[in-house]
Design a protein around this motif. Structure first.
Motif, short mmCIF file in Angstrom:
data_model
loop_
_atom_site.label_atom_id
_atom_site.label_comp_id
_atom_site.label_asym_id
_atom_site.label_seq_id
_atom_site.Cartn_x
_atom_site.Cartn_y
_atom_site.Cartn_z
N SER A 191 8.31 -41.89 41.23
CA SER A 191 9.53 -42.26 40.53
C SER A 191 9.21 -42.49 39.06
CB SER A 191 10.13 -43.53 41.13
OG SER A 191 11.23 -43.99 40.37
N GLN A 506 15.83 -42.39 41.68
CA GLN A 506 14.70 -41.88 42.45
C GLN A 506 15.16 -41.04 43.63
OE1 GLN A 506 12.03 -44.85 44.00
NE2 GLN A 506 10.91 -43.39 45.24
N SER A 512 14.21 -35.62 40.28
CA SER A 512 13.29 -36.54 40.95
C SER A 512 12.52 -35.86 42.07
CB SER A 512 14.06 -37.73 41.52
OG SER A 512 13.20 -38.55 42.31
#
Length: 593
Positions: A191, A506, A512
């Protein structure tokens, strides 16, 4: 049902783990019922050390929503010495839990004993108060500047060091910023949330004073600066592949060190360089096991507890004849979901994804998971907040959330497909341009619960004209298969904490590595990014929910339920079990006197 396929929300936003679930499928909360087993259940709520395993499973006492069930003991109530042997679903290839491939529950649990990177700050069980870990930090302050920047000053304990003798100083925080900020595309972090707000990390009055400057606020600040990493991992090659098949014992800073490891087990012993309280145990061993092996191993005394599971009858009924074991259940931090891979050919059409989301009957999945066990909770509508948490809302699209009956689901899904130009063929499946609407459902584990759930997915698809086939793998292949992206649909759980509302980017971010649906938009990215900068907690949650609603309208993620955290352990095991957001130092785990 085994510890499921589960991933961790990044510890960076303190959505992390103390002990969390990876259950070979969905960890659904559900209503109980079914046949009773064993002796009569005690009245009232669950006790702090759990419930005897010979309790009637259909009448298990419910835990309090804010209760911890880890047999919490002070250090002077815990024996010195002894060993602890625990199962684990997977010993990962990539031991770097900051890397997207190493961001699994099992890796984080083992890492808490020896890496211990993620606990510079910790919160209480509710996440409402924070304090510094005195083993690492003497003092700290957070200052909001007139220009909108935030400066965090951390004074590091002079004793704190990595196992190779490298002092823990400002470089440990600088390395995390370097690898996790997303500014260098060479790294593959789990993340980047929050780290992209860090402008600089420099030495203050000495190297042992870290001065961290944020370009914009991040709330709560302690959650983000809770993680460190050895400076050696600042090298791109080391960060990405240098941890593969190498846990780098020398770069840890915990109360234990890895004495030995292979693909089947990890043995940890007390760290001679640890400056904090001496670990209570002489050794901790993790053994890789699938569901059946784990059940037999616990019954035979080969392991001292189970991994965190959802607490199905299939699993718990194996232990009803034992008189020296306890079931420990608490409200859980793991949110189950079905993920549809928007980049796979079979799932690229939003109409197919939407139709399957409409076809999925979570109540059936719950009945399969919890038939015969008393667990009373509602299906989930979010993978950021559990149904029992403050601020929770059901964020599923109305055209999924409002479907109450099988007929409603069938009619809605068929309408979706036909509206997108699909027609029903002679085999009962929809097709378009000569291509049948269908996909492979990839799952993990060998339990009957997994098999029954997969059969339910096949039938749910068939009922609405979608052809679903099952692609089954052992639990040990979860990380490899998931990271490959070569699948259409999977089930997994995301482990969270009291700050999971900051992890929307995230799980849903368009770029992501942790967004396994690979669906998103810049608008959603920007809105989730704003959540962590809102100081008013109520408004934070409102913005989080509003944005998750938009993300779920892409039909790449189908929330299912929040898992109860459930373990079966030998009587007398102290400081081990479901404990909400509470931090329990691994050196305090042991056997009560």
């Amino acid at each position: 049902m085994k510890n499921i396929t589960s991933m961790n929300l990044s510890r960076r936003s303190l959505i992390a783990t103390t002990a969390a679930a990876v259950v070979a499928g969905l960890g659904l909360t559900a209503c109980g019922g079914g046949a009773s087993q064993g002796s009569a259940a005690p009245a009232g709520t669950e006790g702090p050390s759990g419930t005897p395993t010979n309790t009637d499973l259909a009448s298990l006492p419910m835990p309090e929503k804010d209760g911890v069930y880890c047999n919490l003991k002070d250090r002077d109530e815990v024996q010195d010495g002894g060993s602890l042997v625990l199962p684990t679903g997977e010993i990962v290839a990539n031991w770097n839990n900051n890397h997207v491939e190493g961001n699994t529950h099992d890796n984080s649990v083992i890492g808490q004993y020896y890496r211990n990177w993620d606990w510079m700050f910790y919160c209480d069980k509710t996440g409402s108060t924070w304090e510094a870990n005195k083993d690492f930090i003497d003092s700290y302050k957070v200052e909001e500047k007139d220009d909108g920047k935030v400066v965090v000053t951390i004074d590091v304990n002079e004793k704190a060091q990595f196992n190779d003798g490298t002092p823990i100083d400002y470089r440990a925080w600088e390395t995390v910023m370097t690898t996790m900020s997303g500014r260098n595309e060479g790294y593959a972090p789990a993340s980047t949330e929050g780290y992209d707000l860090i402008e600089s990390v420099v030495a203050g009055e000495s190297d042992r004073q870290a001065v961290i400057t944020f370009s914009k606020p991040y709330y709560p600040t302690e959650a983000l600066v809770s993680s460190i990493q050895h400076p050696a991992s600042a090298d791109v090659e080391v960060f990405n592949s240098g941890w593969v098949d190498n846990p780098h014992n020398e770069w840890g800073c915990g109360p234990y060190v890895i004495d030995s490891f292979d693909t089947s087990s990890v043995v940890l012993t007390p760290n001679p360089n640890w400056w904090g309280n001496k670990p209570k145990l002489d050794s901790v061993t993790f053994k890789q096991m699938d569901a059946t092996a784990e059940m037999n191993a616990f019954k035979n005394g080969e392991v001292d507890g189970t991994s965190l599971v959802t607490g199905t009858k299939e699993f718990l009924s194996n232990f009803t004849s034992m008189d020296n074991a306890e079931i420990r259940r608490g409200f859980g931090s793991y949110k189950g979901c079905v993920i549809l891979n928007g980049t796979s050919e079979n799932m690229s059409d939003i109409a197919v994804r939407k139709a399957f989301a409409q076809a999925v009957d979570v109540s059936i999945l719950m009945d399969i998971a919890f038939e015969g066990v008393n667990w009373q909770a509602e299906p989930g509508g979010s993978i950021l907040l559990g149904t029992w948490e403050y601020g929770y809302e059901d964020n599923r699209p109305a055209d999924v959330r409002d479907l109450k009956t099988a007929d409603d689901r069938k009619a809605a899904a068929k309408k979706t497909l036909e509206g997108a130009g699909y027609t029903l063929n002679d085999d009962g499946y929809y097709e378009k341009d000569g291509r049948v609407a269908g996909f492979a459902f990839t799952d993990f584990g060998d339990s009957n619960t997994v098999k029954n759930r997969d059969a339910a997915f096949v039938k749910m698809g068939k009922d609405v004209g979608l052809k679903v086939e099952i692609d089954l793998h052992p639990s040990s292949e979860f990380s490899k298969v998931t990271a490959s992206g070569s699948w259409d649909a999977i089930t997994l759980s995301w482990g969270g904490s009291s700050t999971s509302y900051n992890n929307g980017g995230q799980l849903y971010g368009s770029d992501s590595e942790s967004n396994y649906s690979q669906l998103g938009s810049k608008e959603i990215d920007e809105q989730f990014a704003s959540v962590m900068q809102i100081s008013d907690h109520k408004k934070q949650l409102e913005t989080c929910n509003e944005t998750e609603k938009k993300a779920l309208e892409l039909y790449g993620i189908i929330p299912t339920y929040t898992s109860p955290d459930t373990m079966v352990v030998k009587k007398g095991l102290a400081n081990y079990g479901p404990c909400l957001s509470m931090y329990i130092p691994t050196e305090n785990i042991g056997w009560e006197k």
